[in-house]
Design a protein around this motif. Structure first.
Motif, PDB file in Angstrom:
ATOM      1  N   GLU A 138       0.837  -1.212   0.000  1.00 26.95           N
ATOM      2  CA  GLU A 138       0.000   0.000   0.000  1.00 26.95           C
ATOM      3  C   GLU A 138       0.864   1.252   0.000  1.00 26.95           C
ATOM      4  O   GLU A 138       0.558   2.236  -0.688  1.00 26.95           O
ATOM      5  N   GLU A 139       1.948   1.218   0.755  1.00 24.36           N
ATOM      6  CA  GLU A 139       2.854   2.368   0.799  1.00 24.36           C
ATOM      7  C   GLU A 139       3.587   2.527  -0.532  1.00 24.36           C
ATOM      8  O   GLU A 139       3.794   3.645  -1.018  1.00 24.36           O
ATOM      9  N   MET A 140       3.963   1.414  -1.145  1.00 24.10           N
ATOM     10  CA  MET A 140       4.621   1.463  -2.450  1.00 24.10           C
ATOM     11  C   MET A 140       3.692   2.070  -3.501  1.00 24.10           C
ATOM     12  O   MET A 140       4.106   2.911  -4.309  1.00 24.10           O
ATOM     13  N   GLN A 141       2.438   1.655  -3.496  1.00 25.55           N
ATOM     14  CA  GLN A 141       1.464   2.197  -4.450  1.00 25.55           C
ATOM     15  C   GLN A 141       1.258   3.690  -4.219  1.00 25.55           C
ATOM     16  O   GLN A 141       1.139   4.469  -5.175  1.00 25.55           O
ATOM     17  N   ARG A 142       1.245   4.085  -2.960  1.00 21.93           N
ATOM     18  CA  ARG A 142       1.065   5.508  -2.641  1.00 21.93           C
ATOM     19  C   ARG A 142       2.223   6.341  -3.170  1.00 21.93           C
ATOM     20  O   ARG A 142       2.034   7.473  -3.629  1.00 21.93           O
ATOM     21  N   GLN A 143       3.435   5.765  -3.145  1.00 21.52           N
ATOM     22  CA  GLN A 143       4.632   6.490  -3.587  1.00 21.52           C
ATOM     23  C   GLN A 143       4.944   6.268  -5.063  1.00 21.52           C
ATOM     24  O   GLN A 143       5.913   6.831  -5.574  1.00 21.52           O
ATOM     25  N   GLY A 144       4.144   5.451  -5.737  1.00 18.38           N
ATOM     26  CA  GLY A 144       4.395   5.189  -7.144  1.00 18.38           C
ATOM     27  C   GLY A 144       5.625   4.350  -7.383  1.00 18.38           C
ATOM     28  O   GLY A 144       6.327   4.515  -8.397  1.00 18.38           O
ATOM     29  N   VAL A 145       5.900   3.417  -6.466  1.00 16.04           N
ATOM     30  CA  VAL A 145       7.066   2.543  -6.561  1.00 16.04           C
ATOM     31  C   VAL A 145       6.636   1.200  -7.131  1.00 16.04           C
ATOM     32  O   VAL A 145       5.605   0.651  -6.752  1.00 16.04           O
ATOM     33  N   ASP A 146       7.434   0.648  -8.045  1.00 17.07           N
ATOM     34  CA  ASP A 146       7.078  -0.613  -8.708  1.00 17.07           C
ATOM     35  C   ASP A 146       7.380  -1.846  -7.872  1.00 17.07           C
ATOM     36  O   ASP A 146       6.661  -2.852  -7.957  1.00 17.07           O
ATOM     37  N   ALA A 147       8.479  -1.808  -7.108  1.00 15.69           N
ATOM     38  CA  ALA A 147       8.893  -3.005  -6.375  1.00 15.69           C
ATOM     39  C   ALA A 147       9.819  -2.614  -5.233  1.00 15.69           C
ATOM     40  O   ALA A 147      10.321  -1.487  -5.155  1.00 15.69           O
ATOM     41  N   CYS A 148      10.041  -3.586  -4.356  1.00 13.70           N
ATOM     42  CA  CYS A 148      10.955  -3.406  -3.222  1.00 13.70           C
ATOM     43  C   CYS A 148      11.882  -4.604  -3.160  1.00 13.70           C
ATOM     44  O   CYS A 148      11.443  -5.755  -3.333  1.00 13.70           O
ATOM     45  N   ILE A 149      13.166  -4.360  -2.936  1.00 12.82           N
ATOM     46  CA  ILE A 149      14.131  -5.434  -2.728  1.00 12.82           C
ATOM     47  C   ILE A 149      14.764  -5.258  -1.355  1.00 12.82           C
ATOM     48  O   ILE A 149      15.320  -4.201  -1.047  1.00 12.82           O
ATOM     49  N   LEU A 150      14.653  -6.309  -0.530  1.00 10.82           N
ATOM     50  CA  LEU A 150      15.231  -6.295   0.808  1.00 10.82           C
ATOM     51  C   LEU A 150      16.243  -7.419   0.912  1.00 10.82           C
ATOM     52  O   LEU A 150      16.000  -8.534   0.445  1.00 10.82           O
ATOM     53  N   THR A 151      17.366  -7.130   1.565  1.00  9.64           N
ATOM     54  CA  THR A 151      18.397  -8.156   1.716  1.00  9.64           C
ATOM     55  C   THR A 151      19.009  -8.205   3.110  1.00  9.64           C
ATOM     56  O   THR A 151      19.660  -9.186   3.461  1.00  9.64           O
ATOM     57  N   THR A 152      18.796  -7.171   3.946  1.00  5.05           N
ATOM     58  CA  THR A 152      19.327  -7.214   5.308  1.00  5.05           C
ATOM     59  C   THR A 152      18.496  -8.175   6.149  1.00  5.05           C
ATOM     60  O   THR A 152      17.281  -8.304   5.973  1.00  5.05           O
ATOM     61  N   SER A 153      19.144  -8.831   7.092  1.00  2.00           N
ATOM     62  CA  SER A 153      18.504  -9.902   7.856  1.00  2.00           C
ATOM     63  C   SER A 153      17.239  -9.441   8.569  1.00  2.00           C
ATOM     64  O   SER A 153      16.216 -10.131   8.555  1.00  2.00           O
TER      65      SER A 153
END
Length: 396
Positions: free
Chosen positions: A20-35
């Motif tokens: 929902e936050e990504m859609q609000r900011q117009g972001v296509d995707a999120c990549i996370l890698t920290t534990s």
């Protein structure tokens, strides 16, 4: 509902909040890698990349084998394969993406950007967003915080009975750490940011409480070794000293924070007064804090009480004074919000934070206590209910 079902449902809630936050900011995707962020979104840790599009299912790009099963898993050797695998699956390649730019190394971040063929102006800071999302706990997370608090309290109740005359501060800390491990402590102290190394907590005795430390914690201490200049230093506990115990509550992935003070015999009237003022700060903030109140206002409430009692020279240290009185607690010990005079943050329902108004009295030691509070619709709930007065170990 069993644990695994409850966890699965909660992971869906967390991912939906992020999407929902990504859609609000117009972001296509999120990549996370920290534990810590992978754990928050997966309920487990792996070596690789958690990929979440703004709509649809998460994909786990895993570099090392794991002993558990996850849906939508793709094994890769390097981040350059992520884009290739997305194209194979017929998925849209992201143009604007969330990356943990505050916590990834420059080279790792730069490599991810290059491998995804992204423009740097289309990178959004996932570190700040995830910390903000994590600060507001779900019901499942709160159940884990309560479990941690219960074990934290059980350990602290036993501290008076493991003290022995002639101990050094390190002797006592080792015994507390052993007790913690026996009660299920994970044995680590997760914190956010560089230069935040610490033991399983901090124990400060007597004049050592005045020693400044380069680490960004409330109080310092010389430490037992120059590679970790913080906390207990190996000096003998003496009559008239206070013993401030601020050992981590890490009995579940979600942490609690609690400080209690002990003494060896009677201490100075000034020390008792300062400890009572710490209690007044707690009581006043508990009576006034509620969702929507500014964290800066809570800091100012504390400072007004300190100044009215003429104790500003001792508040949050002497030779070095910390400029905060509390902090959020969760998967890391230092989550948002932070109670500072410059904070722009407001309390929200289901935030968990530690309040730690402390004083350092020369030749005596540190006094004041710390509780972990849950922000509810009706105010604050103390999760670490335990005797708050200074306990004289000579009377146990």
């Amino acid at each position: 509902m069993d644990f695994n079902t409850a966890l699965s449902n909660d992971l869906n809630i967390r991912r939906k909040r992020l999407q929902e936050e990504m859609q609000r900011q117009g972001v296509d995707a999120c990549i996370l890698t920290t534990s810590v962020n992978v754990f928050y979104m997966v309920g487990a840790i792996y070596n690789g990349y958690f990929y979440l599009p703004s709509e649809g299912e998460a994909i786990h790009f895993i570099k090392r084998n794991i002993d558990f099963e996850l849906e939508h898993t793709i094994h890769i050797r390097k981040p350059e394969q992520i884009l290739e695998e997305l194209q194979k699956a017929g998925l849209k390649c992201p143009q604007k993406i969330l990356l943990e730019i505050d916590t990834l190394s420059f080279s790792d971040c730069d490599r991810l950007i290059a491998s995804l063929k992204l423009q740097k102006e289309n990178i959004v800071n996932a570190s700040v967003l995830l910390r903000r999302l994590r600060s507001v706990k779900t019901d499942f997370e709160l159940s884990q915080v309560r479990l941690c608090a219960k074990r934290h309290i059980e350990v602290y109740k036993q501290i008076p009975y493991i003290y022995k005359e002639g101990m050094t501060d390190l002797d006592l800390q080792f015994e507390i750490e052993f007790l913690m491990r026996k009660h299920g402590s994970l044995g680590i102290f997760r914190s956010y940011g560089a230069n935040m190394d610490i033991y399983m907590g901090s124990l400060l005795v007597g004049e050592n409480a005045e020693s400044p430390s380069p680490f960004d914690f409330a109080l310092g201490g010389k430490g037992g070794n120059s590679v970790l200049p913080l906390g207990a230093c190996g000096e003998k506990i003496k009559k008239g000293n206070t013993i401030m115990v601020d050992m981590a509550g890490n009995y579940s992935p979600w942490m609690t924070d609690m400080t209690r003070v002990f003494s060896v015999g009677k201490i100075s009237d000034l020390a008792y007064k300062a400890h009572a003022v710490s209690g007044e700060i707690h009581q006043t903030i508990v009576s006034q804090a509620k969702p929507g109140i500014a964290c800066a206002d809570l800091y100012n409430i504390a400072m007004d009480i300190v100044n009215r009692n003429g104790l500003d020279a001792y508040f949050m240290g002497t030779r070095q004074q910390a400029k905060f009185i509390g902090h959020g607690v969760g998967l890391e010990i230092n989550e948002p919000p932070v109670l500072t005079p410059r904070s722009k943050e407001l309390l929200e329902t289901n935030i968990v934070f530690a309040l730690e108004p402390k004083f350092v009295i020369p030749e005596v030691g540190a006094v004041g206590y710390e509780n972990t509070y849950l922000v509810t619709d009706n105010g604050l709930e103390n999760l670490t209910v335990l005797e708050e007065n200074i306990i004289d170990l000579n009377n146990q």
